[in-house]
Design a protein around this motif. Structure first.
Motif, PDB file in Angstrom:
ATOM      1  N   ALA A  40      20.064  17.101  43.096  1.00 55.70           N
ATOM      2  CA  ALA A  40      18.862  16.654  42.384  1.00 55.70           C
ATOM      3  C   ALA A  40      17.922  15.841  43.275  1.00 55.70           C
ATOM      4  N   ASP A  41      18.474  15.184  44.295  1.00 61.31           N
ATOM      5  CA  ASP A  41      17.641  14.344  45.160  1.00 61.31           C
ATOM      6  C   ASP A  41      17.252  15.053  46.459  1.00 61.31           C
ATOM      7  N   ARG A  42      17.389  16.354  46.488  1.00 58.25           N
ATOM      8  CA  ARG A  42      17.089  17.122  47.706  1.00 58.25           C
ATOM      9  C   ARG A  42      15.621  16.975  48.076  1.00 58.25           C
ATOM     10  N   VAL A  43      15.349  16.879  49.372  1.00 59.48           N
ATOM     11  CA  VAL A  43      13.992  16.803  49.892  1.00 59.48           C
ATOM     12  C   VAL A  43      13.703  18.093  50.658  1.00 59.48           C
ATOM     13  N   VAL A  44      12.486  18.616  50.512  1.00 61.94           N
ATOM     14  CA  VAL A  44      12.084  19.848  51.199  1.00 61.94           C
ATOM     15  C   VAL A  44      10.799  19.590  51.969  1.00 61.94           C
ATOM     16  N   ARG A  45      10.501  20.508  52.909  1.00 71.09           N
ATOM     17  CA  ARG A  45       9.256  20.390  53.671  1.00 71.09           C
ATOM     18  C   ARG A  45       8.316  21.514  53.256  1.00 71.09           C
ATOM     19  N   THR A  46       7.078  21.158  52.922  1.00 73.78           N
ATOM     20  CA  THR A  46       6.108  22.143  52.466  1.00 73.78           C
ATOM     21  C   THR A  46       5.505  22.887  53.655  1.00 73.78           C
ATOM     22  N   ARG A  47       4.743  23.925  53.347  1.00 77.46           N
ATOM     23  CA  ARG A  47       4.094  24.676  54.417  1.00 77.46           C
ATOM     24  C   ARG A  47       3.008  23.860  55.105  1.00 77.46           C
ATOM     25  N   HIS A  48       2.597  22.757  54.482  1.00 73.46           N
ATOM     26  CA  HIS A  48       1.636  21.854  55.111  1.00 73.46           C
ATOM     27  C   HIS A  48       2.329  20.829  56.018  1.00 73.46           C
ATOM     28  N   GLY A  49       3.662  20.847  56.022  1.00 72.92           N
ATOM     29  CA  GLY A  49       4.421  19.921  56.858  1.00 72.92           C
ATOM     30  C   GLY A  49       4.841  18.644  56.178  1.00 72.92           C
ATOM     31  N   ASP A  50       4.514  18.479  54.891  1.00 75.79           N
ATOM     32  CA  ASP A  50       4.861  17.264  54.168  1.00 75.79           C
ATOM     33  C   ASP A  50       6.276  17.341  53.612  1.00 75.79           C
ATOM     34  N   ALA A  51       6.925  16.202  53.527  1.00 73.34           N
ATOM     35  CA  ALA A  51       8.246  16.122  52.904  1.00 73.34           C
ATOM     36  C   ALA A  51       8.087  15.709  51.448  1.00 73.34           C
ATOM     37  N   MET A  52       8.695  16.474  50.532  1.00 77.11           N
ATOM     38  CA  MET A  52       8.602  16.213  49.095  1.00 77.11           C
ATOM     39  C   MET A  52       9.979  16.351  48.472  1.00 77.11           C
ATOM     40  N   SER A  53      10.209  15.630  47.379  1.00 75.68           N
ATOM     41  CA  SER A  53      11.417  15.872  46.603  1.00 75.68           C
ATOM     42  C   SER A  53      11.312  17.254  45.976  1.00 75.68           C
ATOM     43  N   VAL A  54      12.449  17.892  45.778  1.00 72.92           N
ATOM     44  CA  VAL A  54      12.427  19.233  45.199  1.00 72.92           C
ATOM     45  C   VAL A  54      11.817  19.206  43.793  1.00 72.92           C
ATOM     46  N   THR A  55      12.032  18.118  43.058  1.00 76.04           N
ATOM     47  CA  THR A  55      11.451  18.004  41.718  1.00 76.04           C
ATOM     48  C   THR A  55       9.934  17.991  41.775  1.00 76.04           C
ATOM     49  N   GLU A  56       9.376  17.215  42.704  1.00 71.97           N
ATOM     50  CA  GLU A  56       7.917  17.142  42.808  1.00 71.97           C
ATOM     51  C   GLU A  56       7.326  18.469  43.271  1.00 71.97           C
ATOM     52  N   PHE A  57       8.017  19.162  44.204  1.00 75.33           N
ATOM     53  CA  PHE A  57       7.467  20.442  44.621  1.00 75.33           C
ATOM     54  C   PHE A  57       7.568  21.470  43.499  1.00 75.33           C
ATOM     55  N   LEU A  58       8.665  21.440  42.741  1.00 75.52           N
ATOM     56  CA  LEU A  58       8.777  22.367  41.620  1.00 75.52           C
ATOM     57  C   LEU A  58       7.689  22.072  40.582  1.00 75.52           C
ATOM     58  N   ARG A  59       7.299  20.821  40.458  1.00 72.06           N
ATOM     59  CA  ARG A  59       6.189  20.473  39.567  1.00 72.06           C
ATOM     60  C   ARG A  59       4.905  21.196  40.006  1.00 72.06           C
ATOM     61  N   THR A  60       4.681  21.266  41.306  1.00 70.36           N
ATOM     62  CA  THR A  60       3.490  21.982  41.781  1.00 70.36           C
ATOM     63  C   THR A  60       3.585  23.470  41.466  1.00 70.36           C
ATOM     64  N   ARG A  61       4.798  24.015  41.448  1.00 67.80           N
ATOM     65  CA  ARG A  61       4.963  25.442  41.128  1.00 67.80           C
ATOM     66  C   ARG A  61       4.647  25.695  39.657  1.00 67.80           C
ATOM     67  N   ALA A  62       5.071  24.792  38.782  1.00 66.74           N
ATOM     68  CA  ALA A  62       4.736  24.932  37.359  1.00 66.74           C
ATOM     69  C   ALA A  62       3.229  24.866  37.160  1.00 66.74           C
ATOM     70  N   VAL A  63       2.563  23.990  37.914  1.00 67.01           N
ATOM     71  CA  VAL A  63       1.117  23.880  37.829  1.00 67.01           C
ATOM     72  C   VAL A  63       0.451  25.170  38.304  1.00 67.01           C
ATOM     73  N   GLU A  64       0.889  25.689  39.441  1.00 67.86           N
ATOM     74  CA  GLU A  64       0.294  26.907  39.997  1.00 67.86           C
ATOM     75  C   GLU A  64       0.430  28.086  39.034  1.00 67.86           C
ATOM     76  N   VAL A  65       1.649  28.298  38.515  1.00 69.43           N
ATOM     77  CA  VAL A  65       1.861  29.438  37.630  1.00 69.43           C
ATOM     78  C   VAL A  65       1.092  29.242  36.323  1.00 69.43           C
ATOM     79  N   GLY A  66       1.103  28.021  35.799  1.00 69.39           N
ATOM     80  CA  GLY A  66       0.425  27.767  34.538  1.00 69.39           C
ATOM     81  C   GLY A  66      -1.083  27.881  34.633  1.00 69.39           C
ATOM     82  N   VAL A  67      -1.686  27.249  35.624  1.00 70.27           N
ATOM     83  CA  VAL A  67      -3.145  27.255  35.740  1.00 70.27           C
ATOM     84  C   VAL A  67      -3.649  28.636  36.152  1.00 70.27           C
ATOM     85  N   HIS A  68      -2.975  29.275  37.095  1.00 64.67           N
ATOM     86  CA  HIS A  68      -3.389  30.628  37.447  1.00 64.67           C
ATOM     87  C   HIS A  68      -3.107  31.613  36.309  1.00 64.67           C
ATOM     88  N   GLY A  69      -2.161  31.275  35.449  1.00 61.20           N
ATOM     89  CA  GLY A  69      -1.971  32.078  34.244  1.00 61.20           C
ATOM     90  C   GLY A  69      -3.208  32.047  33.361  1.00 61.20           C
TER      91      GLY A  69
END
Length: 222
Positions: A121-150
């Motif tokens: 749950a506390d895993r950290v990932v690196r985005t394509r922009h080079g930033d380090a984010m928690s997996v929860t916060e990055f998944l939040r951006t995915r929900a935003v992308e799919v929802g808004v582009h929907g």
């Protein structure tokens, strides 16, 4: 994390249901995300929805440095980055016919969901922009992308928006920083999201209320 995972899963599943009934002609309709067609926008959404699979397979950064709101900050999406994003969506759309693209979207988001489920749950990932984010916060951006582009896809296809309740909750919470919408606006979550992401026009009075409330303006680049 549980709420964000549900938002991502529900929104992707609902989009998949809608896509299953589209024709090749539907996929070639223009969208307001110019110059993309429905097919090209879907290719972009497909790539974004599956991005966590490779990110979680890579080494974890030591600590998170940005959150979801910072990820969508305008400074990240320079003209060069935006042009590359547009070209990528158009190129990927040419590689698959409609049925294959829809199937690949399903494979991509389900693979990402499985990778998230297997990660700490506390895993950290690196985005394509080079930033380090928690997996929860990055998944939040995915929900935003799919929802808004929907919403963009629904408009292009002349369909009623299908934004799912949990995705609406997650996106609205990010836009308002968890604060209540000023009652004088009279907005539900769908209206809030459409208005504050540029999918619907703000009146002068609404703009003044939004500015005073300190809502976040996000820049979308996937």
């Amino acid at each position: 994390m549980d709420t964000v995972r549900v938002a991502f899963r529900d929104e992707c599943a609902r989009l998949g249901e809608v896509l299953s009934g589209l024709s090749e002609a539907d996929l070639d309709r223009p969208t307001d995300c110019r110059p993309w067609t429905v097919r090209e926008l879907l290719a972009h959404v497909r790539s974004g929805a599956g991005r966590l699979t490779d990110m979680l397979a890579a080494p974890a950064p030591p600590r998170a440095e940005v959150d979801a709101a910072t990820y969508f900050g305008a400074p990240k999406f320079t003209p060069e980055v935006d042009a590359a994003r547009i070209d990528s969506g158009r190129r990927e759309a040419r590689e698959l016919d409609g049925a294959a693209l829809v199937a690949d979207f399903d494979r991509a988001w389900r693979g990402a969901e499985a990778a998230v489920a297997a990660a700490p749950a506390d895993r950290v990932v690196r985005t394509r922009h080079g930033d380090a984010m928690s997996v929860t916060e990055f998944l939040r951006t995915r929900a935003v992308e799919v929802g808004v582009h929907g919403l963009d896809l629904a408009a292009a296809l002349a369909l009623e928006p299908w934004l799912t309740p949990t995705a609406a909750q997650v996106i609205a919470g990010l836009l308002t920083d968890g604060r209540p919408v000023p009652p004088e606006l009279g907005w539900d979550r769908l209206t809030l999201i459409r208005k504050t992401t540029g999918r619907a026009r703000l009146s002068g009075r609404e703009q003044a209320v939004v500015d005073a409330a300190g809502f976040r303006w996000l820049s979308f680049g996937g």
